[in-house]
Write an enzyme that holds these catalytic residues in place. Structure first.
Site, PDB file in Angstrom:
ATOM      1  N   ASP A   1     -10.303  38.808 -32.184  1.00 57.54           N
ATOM      2  CA  ASP A   1      -9.620  37.535 -32.335  1.00 57.54           C
ATOM      3  C   ASP A   1     -10.416  36.375 -31.762  1.00 57.54           C
ATOM      4  OD1 ASP A   1      -7.256  37.071 -33.611  1.00 57.54           O
ATOM      5  OD2 ASP A   1      -6.227  36.520 -31.748  1.00 57.54           O
TER       6      ASP A   1
ATOM      7  N   ASP B   1       0.817  -1.213   0.000  1.00 62.96           N
ATOM      8  CA  ASP B   1       0.000   0.000   0.000  1.00 62.96           C
ATOM      9  C   ASP B   1       0.857   1.272   0.000  1.00 62.96           C
ATOM     10  OD1 ASP B   1      -2.219  -1.516  -0.100  1.00 62.96           O
ATOM     11  OD2 ASP B   1      -3.144  -0.794   1.736  1.00 62.96           O
TER      12      ASP B   1
ATOM     13  N   GLY C   1      -8.662  30.506 -34.998  1.00 63.93           N
ATOM     14  CA  GLY C   1      -9.635  31.001 -35.963  1.00 63.93           C
ATOM     15  C   GLY C   1      -9.089  31.070 -37.368  1.00 63.93           C
ATOM     16  N   LEU C   2      -7.912  31.649 -37.496  1.00 63.95           N
ATOM     17  CA  LEU C   2      -7.341  31.821 -38.822  1.00 63.95           C
ATOM     18  C   LEU C   2      -7.030  30.463 -39.433  1.00 63.95           C
ATOM     19  CD1 LEU C   2      -6.457  33.840 -40.881  1.00 63.95           C
ATOM     20  CD2 LEU C   2      -4.209  33.896 -39.807  1.00 63.95           C
TER      21      LEU C   2
END
Lengths: 426, 495
Positions: B263, B20, B398-399
């Site tokens: 953006d 353990d 995004g781009l």
């Protein structure tokens, strides 16, 4: 808690052994599943245990846990503790569902844990019962990987021992066969099989086989070569079926591998000329690879904390082939007969310890101030923080380290932390 | 253990079998602690079973006291030790130890880690708090920060952020607990005027007891996200009777502007699936919805004890709450929800990888990379900055999204090239075929022409397109999917 005593053991080595009991900082045998399930590809490992067991496997198996692995934990819950009959029913239900979902499973190991053993859940009976039920499709076996019975690599021992009764009987008329025992990475196993074939030993089997369906036969003509030192139970199960153990050093380094191969060559009556001719290229390669590491390791003092039982053969390799000085070599268990070819090769004055009382052992490490300490991941960072260089031990079980062509890699595993210590300037 | 390891001068004697001790390495490896956790295990073995184990426990406790000289001792049993019926509390009491002993009853066959940590902290506070020390009622307010532990997701840095907020408001910190507190610190927990509960999962049980015993009010707003942080500041200021403005005026808060800048327009309506512990999941949902303009398409947690908050939040966002600790169920829910971003734990990271979805980690359990070297809180204004970066980073930018559509036949943008920064080490896409791609109606209903057209759709939305089209075809009773069906479906699902 800690009965300490120095035993003068009988035998050729006469090495005094420090035996300790106390808190042990080691894995339990369940961990063996992590590498066994990669090796034995038609088997599934079902641990019958608690959330703690599942958590251990999750932590130990890291990312493997997400690749639809061939292991799982049947978690014992409160109502399972109430009555044994229900517990068996529940287990049957879990197994039925598992086999329905994963029909490709040929062998199912029910693996015992601390909780299942303490409540005395009879997994051998369960395996028998379920085996009858799923006969013809899935073979059901059982062994214990619990912490109260097994330490780390002993889980593999228990698993392989459970396979021995399943091995077919070798036909009595057949010539001698060689059995390699202990799971090795496929690439290493193939190297050894090629070497044995070149030596002219052809009737050869491996335990574990890559599929449980292809278990090799065993009989009085079988000669056993252990590839791993932690296989005491498996060895006695095999000798119980008439097979004969070939004493040998373990195949670590150029010399260890040569000695190991030689034990088989002698047993099969091969002449020395042919033996030397076959192994010479590999042996030379190993020596060349070791030369580079020897520069870094020569004269460095090393201590091993107990973990896998690989400690003594590895300390022998590092001492005889890399020039290291073993200070203390700890092992969870010391199988004297299995290590008979290793112990005499350790330098005089090496402190051998069996078992553990972790705080006392750490006190000795601090007093010894070795250049390198081999230990588990629970101790490695704390020791580094105290300024002691460490090599974490589990890597030695997960990396290909056996045989001629891994000798250089094996030494590198020990050289790397020392090199890193020298490189870093922060 | 998370509580014991968080503290100083505390030692935990755990009755547990050999093996353990693996739990130690969660602390030494994942959190990279340079010290061993202050835990002594009895590590009993088969040969000890019977009378021996009780003696073993007492010896372990005695040795731990001698060696580590703790101010207080925690004693408890692991799942296996629970079964052998030695009673650590009774055994420890019988020893008449010279330090306070906090006995723990953690029913491991019913309860899990979070509950264990919460209960442990509560028992420590209850046993060690000096009841003669009461709120000081000085003109400068005094606060306890409750909840941070070892192995907590970003607890180290959250504490630093919250401390800074309190400091700006002129509030003094009495103690932070359990992280960094000693038993002696805990003794004077009653001196504070109020409590700040940072993590209800671990701190609330103790806070409620303190409320009853010392009449310390507690603030339970978890300051994750801009809105929540402002609420937190106002709440704390009100409790302390001070002006919130100095903290509200923090000029390190860049997230609102980042989120408003053009953006970020392409983030609008991105479907996000959220799963983790209840506190982090609910906070994440609010940020996603109010501060980033995402659409929450799934919300769940693994800790039942705090499921109520998740249910309420799920209702607010119009999704079904998912309360489960079965990761297969989570995987199914994610596949069904078809999100564009997954926010979750380590488990969801792997699921997302398999489904080929972007993902960020918001909650424990986490792996070693989420105990970073750099300052990276989740709470406060700096936390919001960190969250913005962390969540947006895995999305195809995004781009790039436009480029992928415009130049999809160019080799750099082919499917095999994948997105430039999207889990570069993921297995080849053939291995990562999303489960959801299995055709709803079975067999190939697609005409070659439609299939070819489908391939022109960027891979990160193709799964959804296929699924939607097939559902549409099934609903309309169309036997075949041709170009027309594809575009009819597109029109149908257009948002």
């Amino acid at each position: 808690m800690s009965g300490v005593g120095i035993l003068e053991a009988p035998g050729a080595d006469c090495a005094p052994v420090l035996r300790e009991r106390g808190q042990r900082e080691v894995f339990c045998g369940l961990t063996g599943i992590v590498w066994l399930h990669r090796k034995v590809q038609d088997a599934f490992f079902l641990v019958v245990g608690s959330r703690t067991c599942a958590h251990l496997l999750q932590s130990a198996a890291g990312v493997m846990i997400f690749a639809e692995p061939r292991f799982a934990t049947a978690i014992i819950e409160e109502r399972d503790l109430a009555g044994m009959a229900d517990c068996h029913e529940e287990l049957d239900r879990v197994v039925d569902r598992l086999l329905a979902r994963r029909p490709e499973i040929r062998t199912l190991f029910l693996v015992g844990s601390c909780p299942s053993e303490v409540i005395k859940l009879d997994l051998s009976k369960a395996a028998e019962r379920l085996g009858t039920k799923h006969a013809g499709r899935t073979r059901i076996l059982n062994y214990s990987g619990s912490g109260i019975e097994t330490t780390f690599t002993e889980g593999e021992d228990a698993c392989l021992a459970s396979l021995v009764p399943e091995m077919p009987v070798a036909a009595s008329g057949e010539g001698p066969s060689l059995l390699l025992v202990g799971s090795l990475p496929d690439i290493v196993e193939d190297q050894f099989l090629r070497l044995f074939a070149e030596l002219g030993i052809e009737n050869i089997g491996c335990l574990p086989a890559r599929a449980v369906a292809d278990l090799p036969a065993v009989g009085t003509n079988t000669r056993i070569l252990l590839a791993q030192p932690f296989l005491g139970e498996t060895l006695s199960a095999l000798t119980g079926r008439g097979a004969v153990h070939l004493p040998a050093p373990f195949p670590f380094g150029a010399e260890g591998t040569t000695g190991w191969l030689k034990a088989a060559a002698d047993a099969f009556g091969l002449d020395d000329m042919q033996f030397n001719r076959v192994i010479a290229p590999g042996r030379e390669r190993a020596k060349r690879a070791l030369e580079r590491q020897r520069e870094r390791l020569d004269g460095k003092r090393i201590s091993f904390l107990p973990d896998s039982q690989l400690e003594i053969p590895l300390a022998r390799f590092l001492a005889t082939e890399c020039g290291m000085v073993p200070v203390e070599v700890g092992t969870p268990y010391l199988h004297r007969s299995i290590l008979a070819d290793e112990l005499p090769q350790l330098p005089r004055g090496t402190r051998i310890s069996e078992g553990q009382d972790v705080d006392k052992q750490l006190d000795r490490v601090r007093a010894d101030q070795p250049d390198l300490t081999v230990c588990g991941l629970g101790l490695a960072n704390p020791l580094e923080a105290e300024g002691l260089s460490t090599k974490w031990a589990i890597e030695l079980v997960f990396s290909p380290i056996h045989g001629f062509d891994q000798a250089g890699d094996l030494a590198e595993l020990f050289a790397r932390p020392l090199r890193r210590r020298d490189v870093l300037q922060v | 253990m998370r509580v014991a390891t968080a503290m100083e001068g505390m030692h935990y004697v755990l009755h547990a079998p050999q093996g353990d001790t693996y739990a130690d390495l969660l602390f030494t490896m994942i959190e990279r602690r340079g010290k061993r956790p202050p835990v002594t295990y009895t590590t009993f073995q088969a040969r000890d079973l019977g009378k021996d184990t009780a003696q073993l426990f007492q010896d372990a406790a005695r040795h731990a006291l001698e060696r580590f000289e703790p101010q207080a001792l925690l004693v408890g049993a692991s799942c296996t030790a629970e079964l052998i019926q030695d009673d650590p509390a009774g055994l420890a009491e019988a020893m008449r130890l010279p330090v306070p002993v906090v006995p723990l009853e953690l029913p491991s066959y019913q309860r899990k880690e979070c509950w264990g940590a919460s209960e442990t902290f509560y028992q420590i506070v209850r046993t060690l708090a000096d009841r003669d020390i009461t709120p000081r009622g000085d003109s400068v307010a005094l606060a306890n920060i409750l909840g941070p532990t070892a192995l907590g997701f970003r607890h180290r840095d959250d504490v630093r952020e919250v401390r800074a907020i309190l400091e700006t408001l002129g509030i003094e910190v009495n103690l932070v607990a359990p992280l960094g507190a000693s038993p002696a610190d805990i003794a004077r927990i009653g001196a504070a005027d109020f409590n700040v509960v940072l993590y209800p999962e671990t701190g609330d049980e103790a806070a409620r007891w303190l409320e009853r015993t010392f009449h310390q009010p507690a603030i339970r707003t978890v300051p994750i996200g801009i809105g929540a942080t402002e609420e937190f500041i106002r709440g704390v200021a009100a409790l302390a009777g001070v002006d919130p403005e100095p903290a509200l005026a923090d000029d390190q808060s860049r997230m609102p502007w980042w989120s408003r800048s053009v953006d970020s327009t392409y983030l609008t309506g991105k479907r996000v699936f959220i799963f983790g512990d209840a506190t982090h999941a609910v906070a994440a949902a609010r940020i996603a919805h109010e501060e980033l303009g995402f659409e929450v398409c799934g919300l769940g947690c693994y800790n039942r004890e705090f499921a109520r908050d998740v249910r309420a939040a799920a209702q607010q966002y119009g999704v079904d709450p998912l309360i489960t600790d079965d990761h297969l169920e989570v995987e199914e829910a994610i596949a069904a929800a078809q999100p564009e971003l997954v926010l979750g734990t380590q488990m969801e990271r792997h699921i997302a990888k398999r489904l080929g979805l972007p993902c960020a980690v918001i909650s424990s359990p986490v792996h070693v990379q989420d105990f970073p070297a750099r300052h990276s809180p989740q709470m406060g204004f700096e936390g919001a900055n960190v969250i913005f970066d962390t969540w947006v980073h895995p999305l195809v930018m995004g781009l790039e999204e436009h480029l992928l559509t415009m130049f999809r036949d160019d080799f750099e943008f082919s499917d095999d090239a994948g997105a430039s920064h999207l889990h570069a080490h993921a297995p080849k896409r053939t291995l990562a075929q999303p489960i959801a791609l299995e055709p709803v109606m079975g067999g190939s209903l697609w005409t070659d022409e439609a299939e070819a057209e489908l391939k022109k759709i960027p891979f990160f939305v193709r799964g959804k397109a296929r699924r939607n089209t097939e559902l549409f075809a099934a609903n309309e009773g169309r036997a075949q999917i041709d170009l027309e069906t594809l575009y009819d479906a597109k029109a149908h699902y257009a948002r």
